[in-house]
Motif scaffolding. Sequence first.
Motif, short mmCIF file in Angstrom:
data_model
loop_
_atom_site.label_atom_id
_atom_site.label_comp_id
_atom_site.label_asym_id
_atom_site.label_seq_id
_atom_site.Cartn_x
_atom_site.Cartn_y
_atom_site.Cartn_z
N THR A 1 -3.22 10.89 1.46
CA THR A 1 -3.85 10.59 0.17
C THR A 1 -3.45 9.20 -0.30
O THR A 1 -2.28 8.97 -0.61
CB THR A 1 -3.42 11.63 -0.88
N PRO A 2 -4.39 8.25 -0.32
CA PRO A 2 -4.06 6.91 -0.82
C PRO A 2 -3.66 6.97 -2.29
O PRO A 2 -4.19 7.79 -3.07
CB PRO A 2 -5.35 6.12 -0.63
N CYS A 3 -2.73 6.14 -2.67
CA CYS A 3 -2.26 6.08 -4.05
C CYS A 3 -2.78 4.80 -4.73
O CYS A 3 -2.98 3.79 -4.06
CB CYS A 3 -0.74 6.10 -4.10
N LYS A 4 -2.95 4.89 -6.03
CA LYS A 4 -3.35 3.72 -6.80
C LYS A 4 -2.11 2.96 -7.24
O LYS A 4 -1.14 3.55 -7.70
CB LYS A 4 -4.15 4.15 -8.03
N GLU B 1 0.85 -1.19 0.00
CA GLU B 1 0.00 0.00 0.00
C GLU B 1 0.89 1.24 0.00
O GLU B 1 1.93 1.27 0.66
CB GLU B 1 -0.91 -0.01 1.24
N PHE B 2 0.46 2.26 -0.74
CA PHE B 2 1.20 3.52 -0.80
C PHE B 2 0.27 4.67 -0.41
O PHE B 2 -0.88 4.72 -0.84
CB PHE B 2 1.74 3.76 -2.21
N VAL C 1 7.91 2.12 5.10
CA VAL C 1 9.12 2.82 4.68
C VAL C 1 8.72 4.16 4.07
O VAL C 1 7.76 4.24 3.30
CB VAL C 1 9.92 1.99 3.64
N GLU C 2 9.45 5.19 4.42
CA GLU C 2 9.19 6.53 3.90
C GLU C 2 10.08 6.79 2.69
O GLU C 2 11.30 6.62 2.77
CB GLU C 2 9.44 7.57 5.00
N THR D 1 5.21 3.71 2.03
CA THR D 1 4.76 2.40 1.53
C THR D 1 4.67 1.44 2.71
O THR D 1 5.54 1.42 3.58
CB THR D 1 5.71 1.84 0.45
N ARG D 2 3.61 0.64 2.73
CA ARG D 2 3.38 -0.30 3.83
C ARG D 2 3.34 -1.72 3.28
O ARG D 2 2.66 -1.99 2.29
CB ARG D 2 2.06 0.02 4.54
#
Length: 203
Positions: free
Chosen positions: A197-200, A49-50, A120-121, A78-79
Amino acid sequence: MIRSEEDHNRRHKVNLKHGSICKYLPILFLVIVLVALALWLSYRPKNPEFVLVGAAVSKVTVSPPSQLSTIMEFTIVTRNPNKHVCISYDELIGMVLYKGQQITPQVMLSPVIDEKKSTVEILLVLHGPAVAVTEEVANEIVRSGNEILVRVVLMGRVKWKFGGIKIGYYDVTVKCDVLVNNTKKGLMVPLPLPHSTPCKVDF
């Protein structure tokens, strides 16, 4: 005659033994399927997930003929949701698009390793030579004032690893749409977003 009876008894015992084995085969097969399903559900790799958590724009200028210069900074987290699988990224390239048109130079990022159940950033700093854009895009950005809606894009390769085993190696594209501020102060300070903001993520 005695030998015939012994042969008959021996064949009878063998048949009983085979019958018992055949009787338990479906149960054994079901157990194997259930164990395999449990292992698959536990160890199957889940997609990362980003989320875009910070953004800043300290420079947006247009010079003839439609050359756009920008300095932008984005923070993307990112997770990795997996308990048993590590995720790593390489060949990462970052850029920013406006209405589908590239408005920043491409930046190559260092490889990223996301351990099990960790985050992680990723800091994406975009600056460099001016980028040629269409006159329409240049005019729209100039007229937009302090706020512009942009799409932050990361492209690269991703792989899942369980122990020393590589599970997959695929192309990945991350797209984050965000409204950013042009501070016009020459500063590179990330501005907090109203909300993450979730990313696609496309594979």
